[in-house]
Write a protein that holds these residues in place. Structure first.
Motif, short mmCIF file in Angstrom:
data_model
loop_
_atom_site.label_atom_id
_atom_site.label_comp_id
_atom_site.label_asym_id
_atom_site.label_seq_id
_atom_site.Cartn_x
_atom_site.Cartn_y
_atom_site.Cartn_z
N UNK B 72 -4.88 10.37 8.11
CA UNK B 72 -4.73 11.00 6.79
C UNK B 72 -5.48 12.32 6.71
N UNK B 73 -6.55 12.45 7.49
CA UNK B 73 -7.31 13.70 7.51
C UNK B 73 -8.06 13.99 6.22
N UNK B 74 -8.34 12.95 5.45
CA UNK B 74 -9.08 13.15 4.21
C UNK B 74 -10.34 12.31 4.18
N UNK B 75 -10.55 11.62 3.06
CA UNK B 75 -11.76 10.83 2.89
C UNK B 75 -11.81 9.68 3.89
N UNK B 76 -13.04 9.22 4.16
CA UNK B 76 -13.21 8.06 5.03
C UNK B 76 -12.79 6.80 4.27
N UNK B 77 -12.03 5.94 4.93
CA UNK B 77 -11.52 4.74 4.26
C UNK B 77 -12.22 3.49 4.77
N UNK B 78 -12.69 2.69 3.84
CA UNK B 78 -13.34 1.41 4.13
C UNK B 78 -12.57 0.28 3.46
N UNK B 79 -12.61 -0.88 4.10
CA UNK B 79 -11.92 -2.05 3.56
C UNK B 79 -12.91 -3.17 3.32
N UNK B 80 -12.90 -3.72 2.13
CA UNK B 80 -13.68 -4.94 1.88
C UNK B 80 -12.75 -6.08 2.21
N UNK B 81 -13.16 -6.88 3.22
CA UNK B 81 -12.22 -7.80 3.86
C UNK B 81 -12.13 -9.17 3.21
N UNK B 82 -11.64 -9.21 1.98
CA UNK B 82 -11.43 -10.52 1.34
C UNK B 82 -10.32 -11.32 2.04
N UNK B 83 -9.53 -10.60 2.86
CA UNK B 83 -8.48 -11.28 3.62
C UNK B 83 -9.06 -12.25 4.63
#
Lengths: 268, 405
Positions: B72-83
């Motif tokens: 995406x070349x933008x903000x850093x993406x983090x995932x909260x892994x409720x999965x």
């Protein structure tokens, strides 16, 4: 609301628009002829939380016929024109009232000749604004008490207007074969705190049950049993040559339910 | 200001409350009293956390998504892994909390409603774990769509009751669960699956889901040394979103809730309650809902059964009304694209519900700079949606997925 004195109240419930607006007026007249003291006119709702399958189906039929809260209230005026003189209570869930506007609701109800309102999903704690309007428009807001009300009974009963509606047992509306043994005790408790007539409803569907309850309360509400009867008569009610006979059959069924209330003084 | 919601009447501003038949007022009061005691009781809290850790596998990780970020070349993406929770979604957090409360109240029979079956599975799971009975109400239409989850619930020992009223989906299942509760409130506990329903349910479910946001905050601070700039979560009833947002409400963090736009919010086929709904009462609470001019409730639509609800939690309605959380919407097609994107870039198949949050986060991250961060609440995993996706993408057996579309 003017209620007959020294008489056990027979309070039938039907759904406005089930199966049509015109027939609702005819059925109301038939109920008056059958000895109804008050009519509860149910407003169909898409999500009736306090109702069992019978009244859910009636609501679905009425909604399919485009019945709405304003139209249901206007039916009261039609009933008055056709000679229905008994008090009429508008029974509606809260959300349609909110969308119409609480004040408009009371104004419309008053204008069309209704005598009171009952909102089954509006408990005492949430009823503040409506109580004020009810007073302003002179239309009692009927309260309910349930077997779980316990310490709430006194508070609700002392503020009750018109009559006080006791829910016979845990559960939603619908025909019940048996009523709880504790019902007599519960009704006694409610009567002790109430200054208005105490009526009982939910599940009352046979003359035997009516006879059994007669001395323990000031009246009974019968809903699902009558709505079920309408369901059985649907086709005939909607056939011009059979309509009158079907209405007469409905009236006679209603009369049979009211009959035990009219028998002179029974011994307990 | 926000620390005081809900007030003693269960109101979040104008929203919330208890619009229920009189019969339920006492059961609700009993739950409220016991909930307040439990929340103040350290041993209750410890037991809840212990089960979350040893049974559900918490804390769930906070995962940086390097490939998606680079692409995406933008903000850093983090995932909260409720999965990664036991049973595959955040629903178990709440089910464990409510089962513990039921146990504390001496109730051994649970009632639950379910749409896609995720909450039903969570309820059936905790019932098995705590040795309780469980009866799950599910719309007949949803039972057809989610056959596998119906069988999962039965495997876990729950009774699944088909609901035949209305459109036979989540709204109707909730009605029926409440009706059953009215008749059985003396010995049953109603375990609601989202931050909806009468007070104290929205508050209770929030308290049992805030572990998501509490953990995420700690993990983010530990990893990044700061808070995220934006947090994105999907909203049906809104329990994963409230759980994630609540601990950040007082912070300088942009919060974005994502509703299901279905086939578009300008069509009749969507579930965007806050965007398109009006104020009213549904399932015992004052909130925004999809309804016609006469106050009859309108059936929502979304490709995602978990977002397919005509109301929304009253706290969300409040947060929208005061402007603290921004609510946006994402269409079926955008969610499907995000579902595929996350699977292919990060090797994580999200629930189709969570894919709505991913889609919005992707859009936002693109417009942000690499020194900024976006945190997505990945509320559940997509195993349950694989079959639906195969059907949706028109992939035939033996065909290459990449060639579809």
């Amino acid at each position: 609301m003017r209620l007959p004195v020294n008489r056990s109240l027979f309070i039938p419930f039907i759904v406005a628009g089930d199966p049509s607006a015109d027939l609702t007026v005819d059925l109301a007249l038939a109920l008056q002829d059958a000895g109804a003291d008050v009519l509860e006119l149910g407003v169909p709702y898409s999500d009736p939380l306090a109702d069992g399958p019978t009244i859910q189906r009636a609501a679905a039929r009425a909604l399919a016929g485009q019945m709405t809260l304003p139209k249901a209230i206007q039916l009261v005026a039609d009933m008055r024109k056709k000679g229905v003189k008994i008090p009429i209570i508008i029974f509606t869930y809260y959300n349609p009232v909110l969308q119409l506007g609480e004040e408009s609701f009371f104004a419309l109800a008053q204008e069309n000749g209704a005598d009171g309102v009952l909102i089954p999903d509006l408990p005492f704690e949430e009823s503040g604004p409506l109580l004020e309007l009810s007073e302003r428009f002179g239309l009692p807001l009927i309260s309910l008490v349930a077997p779980t009300s316990k310490q709430r009974i006194e508070q609700i009963a002392s503020a009750a207007q018109g009559f006080l509606y006791c829910v016979s047992s845990l559960g939603v509306t619908g025909v019940r074969e048996t009523l709880p043994e504790s019902l007599g005790h519960f009704l006694g408790e409610v009567k002790r705190h109430s200054r208005v007539p105490v009526v009982v409803g939910f599940g009352i569907s046979t003359p035997e049950q009516v006879a059994m309850l007669k001395d323990a309360c000031d009246g009974v509400v019968v809903g699902s049993a009558l709505v079920q009867k309408i369901e059985q008569l649907l086709e005939r009610l909607q056939t011009s040559e059979e309509k009158n006979a079907a209405i007469a059959e409905f009236a006679s069924y209603a009369r049979s339910l009211a009959a035990p209330l009219r028998e002179p003084c029974s011994s307990r | 200001m926000m620390e005081h919601v809900p007030n003693e009447h269960g109101r979040f501003g104008d929203f919330g409350g208890k619009f229920v038949p009189e019969t339920l007022m006492l059961p609700l009061e009993e739950i409220e009293t016991e909930l307040d005691k439990a929340l103040a009781d350290e041993s209750f809290r410890q037991e809840y956390i212990r089960i979350l850790q040893h049974y559900s596998g918490r804390p769930t990780p906070l995962t940086f998504a390097p490939n998606l970020t680079r692409q995406l070349g933008g903000a850093k993406i983090y995932l909260k892994r409720e999965d990664l929770n036991h049973t595959g979604a955040h629903k178990i957090n709440n089910a464990i909390g409510q089962a513990l409360l039921a146990k504390r109240m001496g109730k051994k029979k649970l009632i639950a409603e379910t749409g896609a079956g995720q909450h039903g599975v969570a309820a059936a799971t905790v019932a098995a774990h705590f040795g309780m009975e469980c009866i799950v109400f599910m719309g007949e239409e949803d039972m057809k769509r989610q056959e596998l989850n119906v069988f999962r619930m039965k495997l876990l020992g729950a009774e699944v009751v088909p609901v035949l009223s209305g459109n036979r989906t989540l709204k109707d299942a909730t009605n029926e669960a409440i009706r059953y509760w009215v008749a059985h409130c003396d010995d049953h506990f109603y375990m609601i699956g989202s931050v909806v329903g009468p007070h104290p349910y929205p508050k209770m479910v929030r308290e049992f889901q805030r572990v998501i946001g509490d953990e995420a905050k700690e993990q983010f601070l530990a990893g990044e040394g700061t808070l995220p700039d934006v947090i994105v979560a999907c909203v049906g009833g809104g329990s994963n979103a409230i759980g994630m947002f609540y601990p950040f409400l007082q912070d300088d963090v942009r919060l974005v809730g994502v509703e299901a736009a279905g086939k578009g919010i300008d069509t009749p086929h969507h579930a965007a309650t806050i965007a398109k709904g009006t104020k009213g009462v549904i399932h015992g609470a004052m909130t925004y809902l999809l309804q016609d001019e006469y106050g009859q409730i309108i059936e929502p639509y979304s490709i995602s059964a978990g977002l397919d609800y005509p109301g929304v939690g009253p706290e969300h309605a409040y947060l929208a009304s005061i402007g603290r959380v921004r609510y946006e919407s994402v269409t079926d097609e955008e969610a499907v694209a995000a579902f595929q994107l996350l699977a292919q870039t990060e090797g994580i198949i999200p629930a189709i519900e969570s894919a709505h949050a991913v889609a919005k986060a992707v859009e936002l991250a693109r417009q942000m700079t690499p020194d900024e961060t976006v945190l997505i609440c990945l509320s559940g995993r997509g195993d349950k949606d694989v079959q639906m996706m195969m059907h949706h993408l028109g992939v035939k057996e033996g065909e290459d997925v990449a060639s579809a579309r």
